[in-house]
Design an enzyme around this catalytic site. Structure first.
Site, short mmCIF file in Angstrom:
data_model
loop_
_atom_site.label_atom_id
_atom_site.label_comp_id
_atom_site.label_asym_id
_atom_site.label_seq_id
_atom_site.Cartn_x
_atom_site.Cartn_y
_atom_site.Cartn_z
N LYS A 69 71.17 50.01 48.24
CA LYS A 69 72.07 49.05 48.31
C LYS A 69 72.35 48.29 49.66
CE LYS A 69 74.89 49.53 44.90
NZ LYS A 69 75.12 50.85 44.48
N ARG A 100 81.26 52.03 47.69
CA ARG A 100 80.14 52.19 46.39
C ARG A 100 78.89 53.13 46.96
NH1 ARG A 100 78.32 46.58 44.15
NH2 ARG A 100 77.97 47.36 42.65
N GLY A 117 74.43 54.23 37.84
CA GLY A 117 75.65 54.94 37.29
C GLY A 117 75.64 56.21 37.46
N MET A 176 76.11 57.97 40.14
CA MET A 176 76.90 58.12 41.44
C MET A 176 78.34 57.37 41.26
SD MET A 176 74.46 59.57 44.21
CE MET A 176 73.86 57.92 44.48
N ARG A 187 68.18 44.63 44.41
CA ARG A 187 67.14 45.39 44.19
C ARG A 187 66.04 44.99 43.53
NH1 ARG A 187 71.03 49.64 40.86
NH2 ARG A 187 71.14 48.37 38.84
N HIS A 192 74.58 49.85 30.95
CA HIS A 192 74.16 51.09 31.39
C HIS A 192 73.36 51.75 30.45
CE1 HIS A 192 74.28 55.55 31.22
NE2 HIS A 192 74.36 55.48 32.64
N SER A 231 34.24 73.73 38.76
CA SER A 231 35.37 73.07 37.94
C SER A 231 36.53 73.87 37.87
CB SER A 231 35.10 72.62 36.54
OG SER A 231 35.92 71.96 35.80
N CYS A 273 39.28 70.41 35.25
CA CYS A 273 39.40 70.25 33.70
C CYS A 273 40.53 70.90 33.05
CB CYS A 273 38.06 70.91 33.26
SG CYS A 273 37.97 72.64 33.30
N TYR A 279 35.69 64.53 40.29
CA TYR A 279 36.13 63.94 39.00
C TYR A 279 37.21 64.58 38.60
CZ TYR A 279 33.76 67.83 36.76
OH TYR A 279 33.21 69.02 36.39
#
Length: 919
Positions: free
Chosen positions: A35, A104, A113, A115, A348, A464, A805, A873, A893
């Site tokens: 903010k 704020r 919402g 804090m 934001r 909210h 693997s 895997c 992979y």
């Protein structure tokens, strides 16, 4: 002895804890929070931002670590307050012309919402009349004062907020007022006295009248709110680090509650639900910002502002375009209009739904604002997984009982519950629930997490409920005004009188806003249909929802573009965990580049289980050979089908690796059968013999017992039968002009000697099949790394292995000493709540522990055998965060379940695109 400082050596600058809005920028989020950094950025852009300053996250961290503010903080705040007062031409709490400020929170990552915020700091008994005279509006002054006491009481003094709400409701009832706007100055003056009485009764002290004390206490309360229960829960849910702290923004107040020419609103530069360009947001006349976000009063669409205040609307549209171009993304904006003058209170990068994320990313590429690499970074695997969830079937018969605002898409079905406690309780009992509220507030976060979806009768897309639901990927319908929600009686009533009691099944459609009674059937997502179509875009794919097929086409095309780029840039290949031809074929359609794990124990379920049982319990070579002869053709056909489904792609087949007890009768059941047979004097020689054998093989901890390579070494012929079946299947496919690429994986190896013994037998069998068929067979032999010793001795093991693997499920169990089946149900919830885990180590790889073993094994294995093929895997192969780790350590992979393949492909691309520029 005093310290001598060399004047020629530069000394470190003392830390600065307060920054004016003119001093920061958007890149200082670590220090100023999101903010504060964005308020500074808008100030630098010349946009109308009320003057103010930011207390840094560093100050917060000092406070949280030590229990008190940094010694220099008070003086720094005083200096910036003096400067602010000079610029504004009035002082905090000045009786005849008071300066009021908001306090704020503002962390690095948006936590809507979670804090604390306090508005109208500086008002007191002495200055309320001055504010009334300054504004020429007595009602406004008393409304602002009651808001301050209500917010301050709840946030700073920890007074139960319901006490203030009940007093407000009583005042409206006494006046016959529908909303708080209908209360007059005298009503509000009396309400202030009532509120002050609540504060005195609940805290034992008067509401503080000294403005600087109000501000200092509010700053401290914002710091404290970082470690509030709801903030910690939100951070765990969103995987936000706990050590960042929050900044605090002190901003001169501008007022949206000064009459019909004033108001407050929230705007988006694009629709956060769909990604469409247009005018999106909510506006509320004669209100302060909390009224919009809380959803307490129903707003009007932002487009209505053009009719209400043309000049402010035109200026806002211009600013929104400026901000989106500057940030190159969807922007979420809070603004206030004070008697016709527009002020920007926040911007934001806005939270958006999964579908909106993909659409917006491709739109911004087309507009030349970002490149393909950035578009790929703007989406993630969790969002793609959301798009693959089923949708409601519009053709199904369904009883619609209401409609609200489509705030966050998806199809959610569950039992109606009317409070968060019940939502959590029922959810833990295995029930799917829909949380129904008039409006949600931050205290409802537990219930929102537990619920399948959220339904509110108040609020809009910026409430909210909507903002938090979008951030969590939860289905949400807001502002269903035609539904009367009675939380005390735990029911909702429709316009035609239908009553939905707690426990009744309801269905909500976050794409259309429709609410249904009962369970509505679902159909596959168009994105799943796209992947089922092997990643080809059909001319027209149906969309179950209000937006229609055209929107479905747009979404699928956006997904296709981003997936195509991810596939071009990713280094990691993606394979599937698949045990049969059907799963293998689906995985291939989803983009699998082979099979990374075929669990052969899954091939011995049902009727085949007893053949393995006979093999394990065989007393003679003849019995064992008979069981093996029976199993060989069954196994061979399994592998023929797998090789055919994955023709031309690697297929890694793990030899039998279940805990032994999975193939044996339950010892308790068998004991009961024998006891009953003896009591009835029935023949039971076979059962008795079986029981004796099971007793002999019984293990206290089967997961660490006779399984994997140990089973293959102890039971003669078991592994060689499987290797023969693989080799003969490969030979058959080659003779049929196929291209089988088999890889044989030996499980649970802890020492190279085990692998060498099995490898020697396997090579002999392969040579026999090669000689018998005349086919040149090439089958790679490797092992699973799933024990800590295997990872620590990987250099030795690589001498006998062509590939590794990583079986990260077992590796996690053995590193942590956890039994997954037990601990997740017994104490993982407590560990997560206490912050010991940010996330389950079975869900996302533990980089410090398990990950360090993986990294060690990679380095040691390749040092021995540079061409060693490396994969994973375990379940982590389809986890987005883990995929990035596997890319970083250099695996070749990842392998995961078929439905996770698109997610793994996307995240492998994102890992490669990190820091990449250019299309």
């Amino acid at each position: 002895m005093s310290e001598n400082k060399d004047p020629h050596v530069s000394q470190p600058e003392p830390r600065k804890f307060v920054y004016d809005f003119t001093e920061g920028n958007k890149d200082l989020k670590d220090l100023l929070g999101g903010k504060g950094a964005n308020l500074a950025e808008m100030t630098n852009l010349g946009l109308p931002v009320p003057p103010g300053f930011t207390v840094t996250t560093e100050a917060c961290k000092v406070y949280l670590d030590s229990g008190h503010e940094p010694p220099a903080l008070r003086d720094e705040v005083s200096a910036h307050l003096d400067d602010l007062q000079a610029r504004m031409g009035k002082k905090l709490g000045q009786p005849d012309n008071p300066l009021l400020v908001s306090v704020r929170s503002g962390a690095k990552f948006s936590m809507p919402g979670m804090m604390d915020t306090v508005l109208n700091i500086g008002l007191s008994d002495a200055s309320v009349a001055g504010l009334a005279a300054q504004a020429g509006d007595e009602r406004f002054a008393w409304d602002s004062y009651r808001r301050l006491i209500q917010m301050f009481g709840k946030t700073v003094l920890d007074v139960d907020g319901d006490l203030f709400e009940e007093a407000l409701e009583d005042a409206k009832h006494a006046k016959g007022a529908a909303t708080d706007v209908d209360l007059g100055a005298e009503d509000l003056r009396q309400l202030v006295d009532t509120f002050k009485g609540i504060v005195l009764k609940e805290t034992g002290r008067e509401f503080p009248q000294e403005p600087r004390e109000q501000m200092d206490l509010a700053i401290r309360a914002v710091f404290d709110s970082w470690n509030g229960d709801r903030a910690k829960l939100y951070r765990r849910q969103e995987r936000i680090p706990h050590d960042l702290g929050t900044a605090v923004n002190i901003c001169s107040m501008v007022f949206g509650n000064l009459g019909p020419d004033s108001g407050t609103g929230v705007a988006f530069t694009r629709d956060p639900a769909s990604g469409r360009q247009g005018v999106y947001g909510d506006y509320l006349q004669n209100a302060q910002g909390e009224d919009v976000v809380a959803g307490i009063r129903n707003t009007v669409p932002l487009a209505d502002l053009e009719r209400i205040d043309q000049a402010s609307y035109d200026q806002l549209m211009q600013i929104m375009e400026t901000l989106e171009t500057h940030y190159k993304d969807l922007c979420d904006i809070e603004f206030t209009i004070e008697r016709g003058r527009l002020w920007m209170l926040q911007t934001r990068v806005g939270k958006r739904t999964a579908g909106a994320a993909f659409r917006i990313a491709t739109q911004l590429v087309d507009q030349g604002l970002i490149d393909d690499a950035e578009a790929l970074r703007r989406v993630n695997g969790a969002q793609l997984a959301q798009l693959m969830f089923p949708r409601f079937d519009e053709k199904a018969a369904a009883e619609q009982i209401g409609r609200g605002i489509a705030a966050s898409p998806g199809a959610a079905v569950g039992k109606a519950v009317f409070d968060s406690y019940t939502a959590v309780k029922w959810s833990r009992s295995g029930e799917n629930v829909i949380l129904i509220r008039r409006e949600t507030n931050p205290d409802d976060l537990n219930g929102m997490i537990a619920a399948q979806g959220i339904l509110t009768s108040r609020g809009g897309k910026t409430s909210h409920a909507a903002v938090v639901a979008r951030g969590m990927g939860k289905t949400c319908v807001c502002g269903a005004e035609e539904l009367e929600v009675d939380t005390k009686r735990r029911r909702l009533t429709t316009q035609d009188g239908t009553v939905v009691e707690e426990g009744d099944i309801v269905s909500i459609d976050g794409s259309s806003g429709k609410v249904y009674l009962g369970e509505v059937p679902v159909v596959p997502s168009p994105v799943v249909e796209y992947f089922e179509n092997e990643g080809r875009v059909s001319p027209r794919l149906p969309l179950e929802g209000a937006a229609g097929a055209e929107d479905s086409d747009d979404l699928v095309k956006a997904v296709h573009r981003i997936m195509a780029y991810a596939d071009r840039v990713r280094r990691l290949r993606v394979r599937a965990n698949a045990d049969n031809a059907e799963d293998a074929a689906r995985a291939r359609r989803f983009g699998a580049q082979g099979i990374g794990l075929c669990r052969t124990e899954h091939m011995f379920l049902g009727e085949r289980r007893r053949h393995v049982e006979k093999l394990i319990l065989a007393d003679t070579d003849e019995e064992r050979e008979e069981a093996l002869r029976t199993l060989l053709p069954l196994q061979k056909q399994d592998f023929v089908e797998l090789f055919e489904a994955m023709d031309g792609l690697p297929v890694t087949i793990r030899l039998l690796d279940p805990p032994l007890h999975e193939f044996l009768p339950d010892i308790t059941d068998l004991s009961v059968r024998v006891a009953l047979a003896e009591a009835r004097h029935e023949q039971h020689e076979n059962e008795l013999r079986l029981l004796q054998a099971v007793h002999k093989l019984h293990e206290q901890n089967p997961m660490l017992g006779l399984r994997g390579v140990r089973l293959g070494l102890v039971i003669p012929g078991l592994f060689t039968m499987q290797v023969r079946a693989i080799a003969e299947a490969a030979a058959q496919r080659i003779e049929a002009e196929g291209d089988p690429r088999g890889e044989i994986m030996i499980p649970l190896v802890g020492t190279v000697q085990e692998l060498e013994l099995v490898r020697e037998e396997a090579e002999q069998v392969i040579a026999e099949v090669r000689q018998a068929t005349g086919v040149d067979l090439r089958l790679a032999l490797g092992t699973m790394i799933e024990l800590p010793r295997a990872a620590l001795t990987a250099g030795q093991i690589a001498e006998a292995a062509e590939f590794f693997s990583f079986g990260t499920n077992d590796l996690t169990q053995t590193v942590w000493g956890f039994s997954r089946d037990d601990v997740e149900a017994s104490f993982f919830t407590a560990y997560l709540e206490k912050g010991i885990f940010g996330v389950s180590p079975f869900e996302t790889i533990d980089k410090d522990g398990v990950g360090s073993l993986v990294r060690n094994a990679v380095e040691a294995g390749r040092a021995t055998r540079p061409d060693l093929k490396l994969g994973v895997c375990g379940e982590h192969g389809g986890d987005p965060e883990s995929v990035h780790f596997f890319h970083e350590v250099g695996l070749d992979y990842v392998s995961c379940s078929p439905f996770r393949i698109p997610v793994a492909r996307l995240e492998a691309g994102r890992a490669a695109a990190a820091g990449r520029t250019g299309a």
